[in-house]
Design a protein around this motif. Structure first.
Motif, PDB file in Angstrom:
ATOM      1  N   ARG A 119       0.835  -1.197   0.000  1.00  0.00           N
ATOM      2  CA  ARG A 119       0.000   0.000   0.000  1.00  0.00           C
ATOM      3  C   ARG A 119       0.874   1.254   0.000  1.00  0.00           C
ATOM      4  O   ARG A 119       1.866   1.322   0.725  1.00  0.00           O
ATOM      5  CB  ARG A 119      -0.900   0.001   1.236  1.00  0.00           C
TER       6      ARG A 119
ATOM      7  N   TRP B   7       0.858   5.597   0.206  1.00  0.00           N
ATOM      8  CA  TRP B   7       0.152   6.844   0.510  1.00  0.00           C
ATOM      9  C   TRP B   7       0.782   7.970  -0.294  1.00  0.00           C
ATOM     10  O   TRP B   7       2.004   8.166  -0.251  1.00  0.00           O
ATOM     11  CB  TRP B   7       0.236   7.175   1.999  1.00  0.00           C
TER      12      TRP B   7
ATOM     13  N   SER C 159       0.780  11.905  -0.449  1.00  0.00           N
ATOM     14  CA  SER C 159       0.407  12.900   0.564  1.00  0.00           C
ATOM     15  C   SER C 159      -0.280  14.142   0.012  1.00  0.00           C
ATOM     16  O   SER C 159      -0.966  14.848   0.752  1.00  0.00           O
ATOM     17  CB  SER C 159       1.647  13.327   1.353  1.00  0.00           C
TER      18      SER C 159
ATOM     19  N   ARG D  53      -0.165   2.157  -9.637  1.00  0.00           N
ATOM     20  CA  ARG D  53      -1.257   1.190  -9.478  1.00  0.00           C
ATOM     21  C   ARG D  53      -0.963  -0.150 -10.145  1.00  0.00           C
ATOM     22  O   ARG D  53      -1.649  -1.138  -9.878  1.00  0.00           O
ATOM     23  CB  ARG D  53      -2.557   1.782 -10.024  1.00  0.00           C
TER      24      ARG D  53
ATOM     25  N   ASP E  18      -1.574  -0.846  -4.151  1.00  0.00           N
ATOM     26  CA  ASP E  18      -2.815  -0.143  -3.820  1.00  0.00           C
ATOM     27  C   ASP E  18      -2.427   1.265  -3.397  1.00  0.00           C
ATOM     28  O   ASP E  18      -1.555   1.440  -2.538  1.00  0.00           O
ATOM     29  CB  ASP E  18      -3.562  -0.854  -2.692  1.00  0.00           C
ATOM     30  N   VAL E  19      -3.052   2.262  -4.007  1.00  0.00           N
ATOM     31  CA  VAL E  19      -2.636   3.652  -3.817  1.00  0.00           C
ATOM     32  C   VAL E  19      -3.747   4.444  -3.142  1.00  0.00           C
ATOM     33  O   VAL E  19      -4.899   4.423  -3.599  1.00  0.00           O
ATOM     34  CB  VAL E  19      -2.273   4.306  -5.161  1.00  0.00           C
ATOM     35  N   VAL E  20      -3.388   5.129  -2.068  1.00  0.00           N
ATOM     36  CA  VAL E  20      -4.304   6.023  -1.365  1.00  0.00           C
ATOM     37  C   VAL E  20      -3.835   7.445  -1.628  1.00  0.00           C
ATOM     38  O   VAL E  20      -2.755   7.849  -1.189  1.00  0.00           O
ATOM     39  CB  VAL E  20      -4.328   5.743   0.148  1.00  0.00           C
ATOM     40  N   GLU E  21      -4.628   8.216  -2.382  1.00  0.00           N
ATOM     41  CA  GLU E  21      -4.239   9.566  -2.763  1.00  0.00           C
ATOM     42  C   GLU E  21      -4.981  10.606  -1.931  1.00  0.00           C
ATOM     43  O   GLU E  21      -6.163  10.435  -1.616  1.00  0.00           O
ATOM     44  CB  GLU E  21      -4.534   9.815  -4.242  1.00  0.00           C
ATOM     45  N   THR E  22      -4.299  11.683  -1.597  1.00  0.00           N
ATOM     46  CA  THR E  22      -4.913  12.814  -0.923  1.00  0.00           C
ATOM     47  C   THR E  22      -5.611  13.679  -1.973  1.00  0.00           C
ATOM     48  O   THR E  22      -5.006  14.049  -2.980  1.00  0.00           O
ATOM     49  CB  THR E  22      -3.843  13.640  -0.183  1.00  0.00           C
TER      50      THR E  22
ATOM     51  N   HIS F 263      -0.805  18.529   6.538  1.00  0.00           N
ATOM     52  CA  HIS F 263      -1.083  17.450   7.475  1.00  0.00           C
ATOM     53  C   HIS F 263      -0.441  17.726   8.833  1.00  0.00           C
ATOM     54  O   HIS F 263       0.741  18.078   8.915  1.00  0.00           O
ATOM     55  CB  HIS F 263      -0.522  16.135   6.942  1.00  0.00           C
TER      56      HIS F 263
ATOM     57  N   ALA G 137      -1.686   8.093   8.513  1.00  0.00           N
ATOM     58  CA  ALA G 137      -1.651   7.725   7.098  1.00  0.00           C
ATOM     59  C   ALA G 137      -0.571   6.687   6.817  1.00  0.00           C
ATOM     60  O   ALA G 137      -0.750   5.797   5.973  1.00  0.00           O
ATOM     61  CB  ALA G 137      -1.427   8.963   6.248  1.00  0.00           C
TER      62      ALA G 137
ATOM     63  N   CYS H  35       0.990   1.524   5.709  1.00  0.00           N
ATOM     64  CA  CYS H  35       1.560   1.664   4.373  1.00  0.00           C
ATOM     65  C   CYS H  35       2.946   1.023   4.276  1.00  0.00           C
ATOM     66  O   CYS H  35       3.685   0.938   5.256  1.00  0.00           O
ATOM     67  CB  CYS H  35       1.658   3.136   3.994  1.00  0.00           C
TER      68      CYS H  35
END
Length: 341
Positions: free
Chosen positions: A7, A9, A11, A23, A27-31, A37, A45, A49
């Motif tokens: 995973r 993150w 920022s 990708r 798995d990508v978690v985008e702001t 922050h 966050a 990760c």
């Protein structure tokens, strides 16, 4: 059952098509929007990760990574990395990378432009014109300082400093520099630059340009004493880091006429700017945009993506990130990370 993918993150919002390359492997978690922050938000966050793509806005040290057992790599989008506690990341076995080289020429362009704007009072003149003052013109209106055949002093003679020196040749400038170590003679000839000590640089420069990396050792290196050694007709341009300049001392020098002008792209408390600087007519202020061309910013994000992918052991350069900061961390395995692919 399919094994969970690592995973990542991201920022801050970055170029979606470039970040989208992650990708393929993660798995990508985008702001979704630009965010300042808080430390607790960064820690939360990072907690689950394996890697992170961050910018200079995101300060990360031991407290932020303490609860992130899977975290293996942080890719910083920027050549400077004083937002990262490298010693703490190394101790935690976390690789850090940055994005040098791809921004050299763009940043050198901007540094020269900012120096010219300060010397020739360009933003001051524009405000004067917009305020309807042109009717008050006289032959001595908005007189600035020449760059051609003037002495350019460069403090910090890395890639960007060398790029600025090459540009100065077109203006027939005499180039002096001071650096932690002297350049090879062949490179000095290429840059048409002469090495001098710090005090000589201050005393002889008509235009002093700061391009040195920030460290605690150079905090407020340009202080009241340093400014007092400069010519009252000189200009100071800073595209390095804000903490290198004592901003109150600079405001004193600019306000009293002890220094002619300044161009600043970086600030000690950014995004806050010292209100004394905001009130002065003879300082050009820009919001940390020296690398801010479309092509260069895309290249920076692309390099950060390459660094992160390689650091996490996948892609064509698996295990060999292009620009590591603390390469020793690569040798430290962490549980919970599948390194091969």
């Amino acid at each position: 059952m399919t094994e969970a993918r690592p995973r990542i993150w991201v920022s801050q919002p970055l170029f979606p098509d470039v970040v989208g390359r992650l990708r393929e492997y993660f798995d990508v978690v985008e702001t979704a929007q630009v965010t300042r922050h808080a430390p607790a938000q960064i820690a939360a966050a990072l907690a689950a990760c394996d890697g992170a793509l961050v910018t200079l806005n995101d300060r990360i040290g031991a407290p932020e990574v303490a609860g992130a057992p899977r975290l293996r790599a942080i890719a910083n989008v920027g050549v400077g990395y004083n937002n990262l506690d490298i010693a703490a990341l190394t101790d935690a076995g976390i690789l850090a990378t940055n994005t040098p080289d791809v921004l050299t020429e763009t940043t050198a362009d901007f540094g020269f432009a900012l120096m010219m704007a300060a010397a020739r009072r360009i933003t001051e003149a524009e405000r004067w014109l917009r305020d309807g003052q042109w009717r008050q013109w006289s032959f001595e209106t908005m007189l600035g300082m020449d760059l051609h055949r003037a002495t350019l002093g460069i403090l910090g003679m890395g890639r960007i400093g060398q790029g600025i020196a090459r540009r100065a040749a077109g203006f027939d400038m005499r180039v002096l520099y001071h650096n932690r170590s002297r350049l090879p003679e062949s490179l000095e000839r290429e840059c048409r630059a002469g090495y001098v000590d710090f005090d000589t640089l201050l005393a002889q420069a008509d235009h002093l340009l700061l391009v040195l990396p920030y460290s605690p050792q150079v905090h407020h290196l340009i202080d009241a004493a340093a400014l007092a050694k400069m010519k009252p007709t000189a200009t100071l341009t800073n595209i390095a880091r804000g903490g290198i300049v004592d901003e109150d001392a600079l405001a004193d020098a600019l306000g009293s006429g002890r220094l002619a002008a300044a161009g600043l792209d970086v600030y000690e408390g950014e995004p806050a700017v010292n209100p004394r600087l905001l009130a002065l007519r003879n300082v050009v202020l820009t919001p940390h945009i020296a690398s801010g061309s479309l092509a260069t910013r895309r290249a920076m994000v692309a390099l950060a993506v390459d660094n992160l992918t390689a650091a996490l052991g996948v892609g064509p350069d698996a295990g060999r990130p292009p620009t590591p900061i603390n390469a020793a961390a690569l040798a430290q395995a962490k549980p919970g990370l599948k390194r091969g692919a």
